[in-house]
Design a protein around this motif. Structure first.
Motif, PDB file in Angstrom:
ATOM      1  N   VAL A  94       0.843  -1.206   0.000  1.00  0.00           N
ATOM      2  CA  VAL A  94       0.000   0.000   0.000  1.00  0.00           C
ATOM      3  C   VAL A  94       0.873   1.248   0.000  1.00  0.00           C
ATOM      4  N   LEU A  95       1.871   1.286   0.876  1.00  0.00           N
ATOM      5  CA  LEU A  95       2.739   2.465   0.936  1.00  0.00           C
ATOM      6  C   LEU A  95       3.522   2.654  -0.363  1.00  0.00           C
ATOM      7  N   ARG A  96       4.020   1.579  -0.940  1.00  0.00           N
ATOM      8  CA  ARG A  96       4.764   1.715  -2.200  1.00  0.00           C
ATOM      9  C   ARG A  96       3.858   2.222  -3.321  1.00  0.00           C
ATOM     10  N   ALA A  97       2.589   1.831  -3.306  1.00  0.00           N
ATOM     11  CA  ALA A  97       1.653   2.265  -4.347  1.00  0.00           C
ATOM     12  C   ALA A  97       1.148   3.687  -4.123  1.00  0.00           C
ATOM     13  N   ARG A  98       1.043   4.120  -2.853  1.00  0.00           N
ATOM     14  CA  ARG A  98       0.366   5.385  -2.565  1.00  0.00           C
ATOM     15  C   ARG A  98       1.248   6.454  -1.957  1.00  0.00           C
ATOM     16  N   SER A  99       2.508   6.149  -1.667  1.00  0.00           N
ATOM     17  CA  SER A  99       3.390   7.109  -1.016  1.00  0.00           C
ATOM     18  C   SER A  99       4.553   7.435  -1.940  1.00  0.00           C
ATOM     19  N   GLY A 100       4.957   8.675  -1.930  1.00  0.00           N
ATOM     20  CA  GLY A 100       6.075   9.089  -2.761  1.00  0.00           C
ATOM     21  C   GLY A 100       7.413   8.610  -2.235  1.00  0.00           C
ATOM     22  N   HIS A 101       7.467   8.211  -0.981  1.00  0.00           N
ATOM     23  CA  HIS A 101       8.727   7.818  -0.357  1.00  0.00           C
ATOM     24  C   HIS A 101       8.458   6.631   0.566  1.00  0.00           C
ATOM     25  N   VAL A 102       9.220   5.585   0.425  1.00  0.00           N
ATOM     26  CA  VAL A 102       9.117   4.445   1.330  1.00  0.00           C
ATOM     27  C   VAL A 102      10.527   4.053   1.753  1.00  0.00           C
ATOM     28  N   TYR A 103      10.697   3.882   3.039  1.00  0.00           N
ATOM     29  CA  TYR A 103      11.990   3.555   3.619  1.00  0.00           C
ATOM     30  C   TYR A 103      11.790   2.401   4.594  1.00  0.00           C
ATOM     31  N   THR A 104      12.657   1.403   4.565  1.00  0.00           N
ATOM     32  CA  THR A 104      12.590   0.277   5.482  1.00  0.00           C
ATOM     33  C   THR A 104      13.858   0.261   6.321  1.00  0.00           C
ATOM     34  N   ARG A 105      13.683   0.049   7.629  1.00  0.00           N
ATOM     35  CA  ARG A 105      14.819   0.024   8.545  1.00  0.00           C
ATOM     36  C   ARG A 105      14.704  -1.201   9.438  1.00  0.00           C
ATOM     37  N   GLU A 106      15.793  -1.935   9.544  1.00  0.00           N
ATOM     38  CA  GLU A 106      15.875  -3.069  10.459  1.00  0.00           C
ATOM     39  C   GLU A 106      16.390  -2.538  11.789  1.00  0.00           C
ATOM     40  N   ALA A 107      15.748  -2.951  12.872  1.00  0.00           N
ATOM     41  CA  ALA A 107      16.186  -2.548  14.211  1.00  0.00           C
ATOM     42  C   ALA A 107      16.452  -3.811  15.030  1.00  0.00           C
ATOM     43  N   GLU A 108      16.481  -3.682  16.333  1.00  0.00           N
ATOM     44  CA  GLU A 108      16.766  -4.808  17.223  1.00  0.00           C
ATOM     45  C   GLU A 108      15.621  -5.825  17.214  1.00  0.00           C
ATOM     46  N   GLY A 109      15.560  -6.667  16.177  1.00  0.00           N
ATOM     47  CA  GLY A 109      14.577  -7.729  16.130  1.00  0.00           C
ATOM     48  C   GLY A 109      13.253  -7.372  15.482  1.00  0.00           C
ATOM     49  N   PHE A 110      13.126  -6.161  14.958  1.00  0.00           N
ATOM     50  CA  PHE A 110      11.888  -5.789  14.274  1.00  0.00           C
ATOM     51  C   PHE A 110      12.222  -4.934  13.058  1.00  0.00           C
ATOM     52  N   THR A 111      11.249  -4.807  12.178  1.00  0.00           N
ATOM     53  CA  THR A 111      11.416  -4.012  10.968  1.00  0.00           C
ATOM     54  C   THR A 111      10.453  -2.847  11.023  1.00  0.00           C
ATOM     55  N   LEU A 112      10.928  -1.692  10.589  1.00  0.00           N
ATOM     56  CA  LEU A 112      10.127  -0.477  10.584  1.00  0.00           C
ATOM     57  C   LEU A 112      10.026   0.032   9.161  1.00  0.00           C
ATOM     58  N   LEU A 113       8.813   0.278   8.723  1.00  0.00           N
ATOM     59  CA  LEU A 113       8.512   0.743   7.381  1.00  0.00           C
ATOM     60  C   LEU A 113       7.993   2.168   7.479  1.00  0.00           C
ATOM     61  N   GLU A 114       8.521   3.081   6.676  1.00  0.00           N
ATOM     62  CA  GLU A 114       8.084   4.482   6.709  1.00  0.00           C
ATOM     63  C   GLU A 114       7.627   4.925   5.333  1.00  0.00           C
ATOM     64  N   GLY A 115       6.528   5.638   5.313  1.00  0.00           N
ATOM     65  CA  GLY A 115       6.028   6.275   4.105  1.00  0.00           C
ATOM     66  C   GLY A 115       5.434   7.617   4.471  1.00  0.00           C
ATOM     67  N   MET A 116       4.695   8.192   3.553  1.00  0.00           N
ATOM     68  CA  MET A 116       4.052   9.482   3.793  1.00  0.00           C
ATOM     69  C   MET A 116       2.565   9.357   3.490  1.00  0.00           C
ATOM     70  N   ASP A 117       1.754  10.026   4.319  1.00  0.00           N
ATOM     71  CA  ASP A 117       0.325  10.027   4.030  1.00  0.00           C
ATOM     72  C   ASP A 117       0.025  11.130   3.010  1.00  0.00           C
ATOM     73  N   PRO A 118      -1.218  11.267   2.555  1.00  0.00           N
ATOM     74  CA  PRO A 118      -1.528  12.253   1.510  1.00  0.00           C
ATOM     75  C   PRO A 118      -1.216  13.702   1.890  1.00  0.00           C
TER      76      PRO A 118
END
Length: 129
Positions: free
Chosen positions: A79-103
């Protein structure tokens, strides 16, 4: 004939409905209520087309949503890749964090697994202003 553009609240409500897999139960010209199957509620409110969202000021800067599972996390990423101009994924201590932008340009973060499965042992510097 000029087509009318969707109101910002409607764009945001549609975006969050798809991303968070929630139902819009109430929608007005300036607000929307989304409700999830698990009872979670998200209220969206329009405060103006050019309302500032400055980092470093008092108030919420980010909201991090936890995906229900690995399949839900992958769905959120699509959804974020289809609807957000920016998507960033970050691996942290045992979890993954995905960032995008809302409208409206606000950061949207989705994590998996949640803090009930993997304890958060640090405040991620990227999000601490």
């Amino acid at each position: 004939m000029r087509r009318e553009q969707p109101q910002p609240i409607h764009k945001s409500a549609d975006f969050y409905q798809e991303l968070l897999n929630m139902e819009v139960t109430v929608r007005t010209a300036t607000a929307a209520l989304l409700v999830g199957h698990n009872g979670f509620q998200v209220y969206l409110r329009a405060v103006g087309p050019h309302a500032p969202h400055p980092a470093g000021h008092v108030g919420a800067q980010y909201v991090i949503w936890t995906a229900d599972g690995p399949d839900d996390f992958q769905r959120c990423e699509r959804v974020l890749r289809a609807r957000s101009g920016h998507v960033y994924t970050r691996e942290a201590e045992g979890f993954t964090l995905l960032e995008g932008m809302d409208p409206s340009g606000l950061p949207v973060l989705v994590a998996y697994p949640g803090p009930d499965e993997v304890a958060r042992l640090e405040i991620i510097a990227r999000y601490y202003v």
